[in-house]
Structures are given as structure tokens and as C-alpha cells.
Design a protein around this motif. Structure first.
Motif, PDB file in Angstrom:
ATOM      1  N   ARG A 200      38.338  57.383  50.775  1.00 14.23           N
ATOM      2  CA  ARG A 200      39.188  58.236  49.678  1.00 14.23           C
ATOM      3  C   ARG A 200      39.305  59.592  50.269  1.00 14.23           C
ATOM      4  NH1 ARG A 200      37.189  55.269  44.518  1.00 14.23           N
ATOM      5  NH2 ARG A 200      38.438  53.039  44.646  1.00 14.23           N
ATOM      6  N   GLY A 201      37.997  60.131  50.849  1.00 15.38           N
ATOM      7  CA  GLY A 201      37.992  61.295  51.355  1.00 15.38           C
ATOM      8  C   GLY A 201      38.802  61.522  52.302  1.00 15.38           C
ATOM      9  N   LEU A 202      39.083  60.509  53.251  1.00 18.45           N
ATOM     10  CA  LEU A 202      39.980  60.361  54.338  1.00 18.45           C
ATOM     11  C   LEU A 202      41.256  60.214  53.993  1.00 18.45           C
ATOM     12  CD1 LEU A 202      38.164  58.498  57.018  1.00 18.45           C
ATOM     13  CD2 LEU A 202      38.409  60.975  57.052  1.00 18.45           C
ATOM     14  N   GLN A 203      41.690  60.141  52.563  1.00 16.18           N
ATOM     15  CA  GLN A 203      42.860  59.831  51.977  1.00 16.18           C
ATOM     16  C   GLN A 203      43.547  58.499  52.667  1.00 16.18           C
ATOM     17  OE1 GLN A 203      45.420  63.443  51.992  1.00 16.18           O
ATOM     18  NE2 GLN A 203      43.719  64.467  51.929  1.00 16.18           N
ATOM     19  N   ASP A 204      42.763  57.565  52.637  1.00 14.53           N
ATOM     20  CA  ASP A 204      43.165  56.072  53.197  1.00 14.53           C
ATOM     21  C   ASP A 204      42.868  55.369  52.107  1.00 14.53           C
ATOM     22  OD1 ASP A 204      43.872  53.959  54.396  1.00 14.53           O
ATOM     23  OD2 ASP A 204      41.657  53.690  55.568  1.00 14.53           O
ATOM     24  N   THR A 205      43.723  54.909  51.245  1.00 14.54           N
ATOM     25  CA  THR A 205      43.705  53.825  50.161  1.00 14.54           C
ATOM     26  C   THR A 205      44.245  52.606  50.027  1.00 14.54           C
ATOM     27  OG1 THR A 205      45.234  55.078  48.980  1.00 14.54           O
ATOM     28  CG2 THR A 205      43.001  55.877  48.669  1.00 14.54           C
ATOM     29  N   ALA A 206      45.280  52.545  50.719  1.00 17.27           N
ATOM     30  CA  ALA A 206      46.181  51.379  50.750  1.00 17.27           C
ATOM     31  C   ALA A 206      45.569  50.150  51.254  1.00 17.27           C
ATOM     32  CB  ALA A 206      47.528  51.682  51.412  1.00 17.27           C
ATOM     33  N   VAL A 207      45.121  50.428  52.515  1.00 22.56           N
ATOM     34  CA  VAL A 207      44.656  49.045  53.303  1.00 22.56           C
ATOM     35  C   VAL A 207      43.024  48.648  52.563  1.00 22.56           C
ATOM     36  CG1 VAL A 207      43.441  48.410  55.368  1.00 22.56           C
ATOM     37  CG2 VAL A 207      45.726  49.500  55.334  1.00 22.56           C
ATOM     38  N   PRO A 208      42.437  49.521  52.317  1.00 20.92           N
ATOM     39  CA  PRO A 208      41.206  49.373  51.386  1.00 20.92           C
ATOM     40  C   PRO A 208      41.310  48.571  50.082  1.00 20.92           C
ATOM     41  CG  PRO A 208      41.134  51.608  52.139  1.00 20.92           C
ATOM     42  CD  PRO A 208      42.453  51.128  52.585  1.00 20.92           C
ATOM     43  N   MET A 209      42.549  48.993  49.419  1.00 18.37           N
ATOM     44  CA  MET A 209      43.070  48.214  48.200  1.00 18.37           C
ATOM     45  C   MET A 209      43.121  46.618  48.586  1.00 18.37           C
ATOM     46  SD  MET A 209      46.387  48.458  46.060  1.00 18.37           S
ATOM     47  CE  MET A 209      47.217  47.843  47.699  1.00 18.37           C
ATOM     48  N   VAL A 210      43.959  46.430  49.666  1.00 13.15           N
ATOM     49  CA  VAL A 210      44.000  44.913  50.241  1.00 13.15           C
ATOM     50  C   VAL A 210      42.895  44.283  50.504  1.00 13.15           C
ATOM     51  CG1 VAL A 210      45.119  43.620  51.827  1.00 13.15           C
ATOM     52  CG2 VAL A 210      46.434  45.632  51.016  1.00 13.15           C
ATOM     53  N   MET A 211      41.958  45.064  51.122  1.00 10.59           N
ATOM     54  CA  MET A 211      40.470  44.444  51.307  1.00 10.59           C
ATOM     55  C   MET A 211      39.841  43.968  50.388  1.00 10.59           C
ATOM     56  SD  MET A 211      39.394  46.557  54.867  1.00 10.59           S
ATOM     57  CE  MET A 211      40.070  46.481  56.570  1.00 10.59           C
ATOM     58  N   ALA A 212      39.676  44.959  49.305  1.00 11.19           N
ATOM     59  CA  ALA A 212      38.976  44.948  48.018  1.00 11.19           C
ATOM     60  C   ALA A 212      39.736  43.595  47.214  1.00 11.19           C
ATOM     61  CB  ALA A 212      39.035  46.123  47.366  1.00 11.19           C
ATOM     62  N   THR A 213      40.888  43.693  47.213  1.00  9.02           N
ATOM     63  CA  THR A 213      41.371  42.419  46.383  1.00  9.02           C
ATOM     64  C   THR A 213      41.299  41.130  46.929  1.00  9.02           C
ATOM     65  OG1 THR A 213      43.146  44.077  45.802  1.00  9.02           O
ATOM     66  CG2 THR A 213      43.711  41.454  45.568  1.00  9.02           C
ATOM     67  N   ILE A 214      41.405  41.137  48.400  1.00 11.68           N
ATOM     68  CA  ILE A 214      41.114  39.915  48.994  1.00 11.68           C
ATOM     69  C   ILE A 214      39.429  39.388  48.665  1.00 11.68           C
ATOM     70  CG2 ILE A 214      40.769  38.572  51.351  1.00 11.68           C
ATOM     71  CD1 ILE A 214      43.284  40.191  52.095  1.00 11.68           C
ATOM     72  N   SER A 215      38.632  40.485  49.002  1.00 17.82           N
ATOM     73  CA  SER A 215      37.252  40.233  48.847  1.00 17.82           C
ATOM     74  C   SER A 215      36.776  39.706  47.493  1.00 17.82           C
ATOM     75  CB  SER A 215      36.369  41.227  48.953  1.00 17.82           C
ATOM     76  OG  SER A 215      36.607  41.585  50.432  1.00 17.82           O
ATOM     77  N   TYR A 216      37.426  40.191  46.474  1.00 22.32           N
ATOM     78  CA  TYR A 216      37.150  40.229  45.063  1.00 22.32           C
ATOM     79  C   TYR A 216      37.661  38.888  44.473  1.00 22.32           C
ATOM     80  CZ  TYR A 216      35.260  45.045  45.320  1.00 22.32           C
ATOM     81  OH  TYR A 216      35.071  46.189  45.903  1.00 22.32           O
ATOM     82  N   TRP A 217      38.892  38.700  44.558  1.00 20.30           N
ATOM     83  CA  TRP A 217      39.649  37.871  43.946  1.00 20.30           C
ATOM     84  C   TRP A 217      40.011  36.417  44.769  1.00 20.30           C
ATOM     85  CZ3 TRP A 217      41.226  37.842  39.105  1.00 20.30           C
ATOM     86  CH2 TRP A 217      41.016  38.896  37.904  1.00 20.30           C
ATOM     87  N   VAL A 218      40.226  36.499  46.117  1.00 16.83           N
ATOM     88  CA  VAL A 218      40.561  35.518  46.818  1.00 16.83           C
ATOM     89  C   VAL A 218      39.110  34.762  47.166  1.00 16.83           C
ATOM     90  CG1 VAL A 218      41.558  34.749  48.814  1.00 16.83           C
ATOM     91  CG2 VAL A 218      42.588  36.494  47.831  1.00 16.83           C
ATOM     92  N   ILE A 219      38.176  35.435  47.206  1.00 17.65           N
ATOM     93  CA  ILE A 219      36.874  34.999  47.758  1.00 17.65           C
ATOM     94  C   ILE A 219      35.723  35.077  46.482  1.00 17.65           C
ATOM     95  CG2 ILE A 219      34.898  35.320  49.184  1.00 17.65           C
ATOM     96  CD1 ILE A 219      36.883  36.551  51.274  1.00 17.65           C
ATOM     97  N   GLY A 220      35.619  36.072  46.076  1.00 19.44           N
ATOM     98  CA  GLY A 220      34.641  36.212  44.969  1.00 19.44           C
ATOM     99  C   GLY A 220      34.767  35.293  43.755  1.00 19.44           C
ATOM    100  N   LEU A 221      36.040  35.483  43.001  1.00 14.30           N
ATOM    101  CA  LEU A 221      36.269  34.918  41.853  1.00 14.30           C
ATOM    102  C   LEU A 221      36.499  33.329  42.074  1.00 14.30           C
ATOM    103  CD1 LEU A 221      36.573  35.476  38.870  1.00 14.30           C
ATOM    104  CD2 LEU A 221      39.013  35.660  39.132  1.00 14.30           C
TER     105      LEU A 221
END
Length: 450
Positions: A385-406
Motif C-alpha cells: 500500500r505504501g507503494l500504492q499497489d493494491t489491485a494485484v494484492p487484492m486478487v492474491m489475497a482473495t484467492i488465498s482466503y476464499w479459493v484455498i483457505g475457506l
């Protein structure tokens, strides 16, 4: 002008100077929710279960809107490093606009909270109490988002002492109001879960008054509320583009735990109450990592503003290591004293005490497993976020939490029959994948930016 950190010891001091008050502020803020949990646990288990599921619903909605507030931090930090006071004001004002608009939009569905909870399979008694709680606490949504935006503004400018003392003061206030209204002490009516809700709304409004007053008195040069009603489409779009992925990333993680609370409710009320206690403990330690992450966002944003890759790299390594060291300590505590920690939340005279402590202790031991990976993923998000990079991290997080974790949680809990423990083991899997992907993304972006 403050000296720019160069060596690792200087970076440690810089991160500690910024991060420690943020951590203490986060812990004090969390103490407000912890107080609700402890006192409602003393009141009765049904009220505790209801506050767990209601708080989960409220939090999920809140963290999406909080993305706009969090977008203010890197943008203000970068503008401040460039000495652009006008840009600081424009960014913060549009962050407030988006927070207010969002708060207005999400209030209405909560009037049907009971129907929603019953539709997702919650116990009728729990759903009714949760409905009572939400009919009051929903009115803190807009004030809470305003507080979040002002905290982001002040953090980016490194005016953090006010955040600490304001939060500590309101946490103490919340404890007194809770004690009076939940149990009917000092001549107040006994309102139970409604009393906890009233206390939460009250302290949020007081927080708004404190931060607005501080901004007027200490930072008048920014004229933060000058021409407040004037639209600024360029900056509004910029804050929106940066903020919505932050909100959805937070939703992906918060939603993972919220969905786990819903599934825990399918297992039973005792398991849901135990889940609520274990979440409180894990979340308390997470407040420290959020503080380090917030400090990392500010430090990275300022390094980006002055185009300083060395400070960005060393500051990032420093924040990651400091957060990781704390995670090791808390993991050990969770492993060694799970029953004791859970028992703090349960009335000694509660009939279900032994079962509740037993189930909760299992979950706390599992929580020890994801301390390090949870710290790593939130630190990586802060740096990105400090680097103002938020879109790709959103995709990575969503896959990790919802496609794999849940799915892992569901399979382990219900297909393999591990119940509450299996559900939490699935959370460990999702967080571990997120930590690897997001750390890889940060180092890739660091070398790409410079």
C-alpha cells in the motif's frame, strides 16, 4: 527536517517511534471490543454468541468502507514528503466524502439483520439478540469511518500521540459505560447486549470530536475542512481507485473469519462462543502486526515520495523482522497457556464453562500456528500500500482466503469430521498461502519501481 534513516539501527528506531504508538492505539481500540466480549461473556453465553455473530457482520461491512480511509495514508504520506499541503487536504477531504457516502449506503440492510441471520442458519435466540445489538451499533458506522480517515491522515503526517491518548481515553470510557449499562450498575438500567451497543456508539462519537478538535487546533495549516462540500473529481477517483482494492482485500480476510463464524454456528452455540473468544485473543496480537503494517505503509510512502529505494528496502526488512519476532513470542504464549487465556473470558459460574474452555483452548493452540504467517501477510500488504499497489494484492489475497483457505476449513471441519479445530486449521492454510504470495509481490514491486 528530521534525519532520514540510513542504517538498520536507525530504521529500527524509526519504525519503533512510529509503530509503537500505532500499536498501542490499535490495542486500546481493540480493548473496546475485548471489553464488550469479556463483559457479555460474564453476562451470559447467548449474549456472547450474539455479539460475536453481530460484530462479525458489522465488521465485514465496515472494513470494506475502511479501504477508502486507508488509501489516504500512502497518498498523504507521499504528498507530505513532497511538501504539498494542498494535496494533503484534497486527498483527506475526498477520503471523508467516500467514507460518508459508503456509510449511508450500507446502513439500510441492517434493519433486517434478524432475517439475514436466520437465513444463514443461525439459532433463533442468538439471531434475535444480535438484531437488538445491530439496530443500535449500525449508527456508529459513519462516525467510525470518519475516525478511520482522520487516523490515516494523522498517521501519514506522523501525528500519532493524539491517536494513542484518544483511543486509551475512549477505551476506559467504554469500560465504565459497559459496566453500567450491561449489568445495571450505578443506578443505570440493566440493558445487557443493548448496553454494550450504546457504549460502542458513544465512544465512537467522542473519538470523532477529539480528532476533529485536534486537527483544528494543531494542524490549522492544512485547512482540512475548507470548502468541504466542493467536489474534487480527480482526487476522488484516485482515492477510490486505490481504496476499493484495499477494502476488498480486507473483506477477503475479514470475510474468511466471518464465514468461519457462520460455519462455527452450524456446529453449535458453545463452539461459536469459543470461536469468539479465540478470535479475540488472535485479534489482540494481530493489532500489533497492524501497527507495524501501518508504520510500514507510512515509511514506504515517504520513501516512494522521495524516490529512495535503499530506505524502502531496509525499512521493509526492519518492519518484517520486528513483526516476526513478536509473532514468535505470542505463538509461544498461546501454546503454553491456552486454557488460562480462554478462562479469562468465561464466568466461573457459567454451567458450560468446562466445555467452553476446552474447545476454546484447542482453537487458541491452532491460532499459535498462524501467528507468523498472519504477521507476514499483513506486513506485505502494508508495504505494498505504501507503494500504492493494491489491485494485484487484492486478487492474491482473495484467492488465498476464499479459493484455498475457506474450502480447506469446510473440508476439514465437516468432511473429515474435525469440527471446530478443523475449521481453524483451514484458516492456517489460507493465511500461509497469502503470506508467500504477498511477500513475493512486494519484493518484485520494489525492484520494478526502482
Amino acid at each position: 527536517m528530521e534525519r532520514i534513516a540510513q542504517s538498520y539501527p536507525e530504521h529500527i528506531r524509526a519504525v519503533a517511534k512510529l509503530g509503537l504508538p500505532l500499536i498501542l492505539s490499535n490495542v486500546a481500540q481493540f480493548a473496546i471490543h475485548m471489553t464488550d466480549t469479556i463483559m457479555l461473556g460474564w453476562y451470559n453465553v447467548t449474549a456472547l454468541a450474539a455479539s460475536t455473530i453481530a460484530g462479525t457482520m458489522l465488521f465485514v461491512v465496515f472494513i470494506v468502507g475502511a479501504g477508502f480511509a486507508q488509501a489516504v495514508t500512502p497518498l498523504v504520506a507521499s504528498a507530505a514528503e513532497e511538501g504539498d499541503e494542498t494535496q494533503v487536504r484534497r486527498v483527506t477531504r475526498m477520503g471523508l466524502w467516500l467514507s460518508i457516502f459508503y456509510g449511508l449506503a450500507v446502513t439500510v440492510p441492517f434493519f433486517w439483520a434478524k432475517d439475514i441471520l436466520i437465513a444463514i442458519g443461525q439459532d433463533a435466540d442468538v439471531a434475535q439478540l444480535a438484531h437488538y445489538y445491530l439496530q443500535i451499533t449500525i449508527w456508529q458506522m459513519i462516525p467510525a469511518l470518519i475516525v478511520m480517515t482522520l487516523k490515516s491522515f494523522l498517521s501519514a503526517l506522523e501525528h500519532i500521540s493524539v491517536l494513542l491518548w484518544a483511543t486509551v481515553g475512549t477505551a476506559v470510557m467504554n469500560a465504565f459505560v459497559n459496566y453500567a449499562l450491561i449489568f445495571g450498575n450505578w443506578g443505570a438500567p440493566e440493558l445487557g447486549i443493548r448496553g454494550a451497543a450504546i457504549a460502542s456508539v458513544t465512544v465512537t462519537i467522542v473519538s470523532v470530536a477529539i480528532l476533529v478538535g485536534y486537527t483544528f487546533r494543531v494542524l490549522p495549516q492544512y485547512q482540512l475542512f475548507k470548502n468541504f462540500l466542493r467536489s474534487d473529481r480527480e482526487i476522488l477517483n484516485r482515492v477510490f481507485r486505490l481504496g476499493w482494492p484495499i477494502g476488498l482485500t480486507s473483506l477477503a480476510e475479514g470475510g474468511l473469519f466471518s464465514a468461519s463464524a457462520v460455519m462455527m454456528g452450524w456446529i453449535g452455540a458453545i463452539e461459536l462462543a469459543a470461536h469468539g473468544i479465540a478470535i479475540q485473543l488472535a485479534s489482540l496480537t494481530f493489532m500489533v502486526h497492524i501497527g507495524f503494517s501501518q508504520a510500514a505503509t507510512v515509511r514506504a510512502g515517504r520513501a516512494l515520495g522521495r524516490k529512495d529505494p535503499v530506505s524502502l528496502r531496509r525499512g521493509g526488512v526492519t518492519a518484517i523482522c520486528m513483526s516476526g519476532l513478536f509473532a514468535l513470542v505470542t505463538s509461544a504464549l498461546f501454546m503454553l497457556f491456552p486454557e488460562f487465556l480462554v478462562s479469562l473470558f468465561v464466568d466461573p459460574d457459567e454451567p458450560a464453562r468446562l466445555t467452553l474452555v476446552s474447545v476454546g483452548a484447542q482453537l487458541v493452540v491452532i491460532a499459535a500456528l498462524f501467528q507468523i504467517v498472519d504477521a507476514a501477510q499483513v506486513l506485505a500488504l502494508g508495504l505494498l500500500r505504501g507503494l500504492q499497489d493494491t489491485a494485484v494484492p487484492m486478487v492474491m489475497a482473495t484467492i488465498s482466503y476464499w479459493v484455498i483457505g475457506l474450502p480447506a476449513s469446510y473440508v476439514l471441519a465437516f468432511w473429515f469430521g474435525y469440527g471446530a479445530a478443523g475449521l481453524w486449521l483451514g484458516l492456517v492454510v489460507g493465511l500461509a498461502v497469502a503470506s508467500v504470495l504477498l511477500m513475493w509481490r512486494f519484493w518484485k514491486q520494489l525492484f520494478k519501481q526502482f
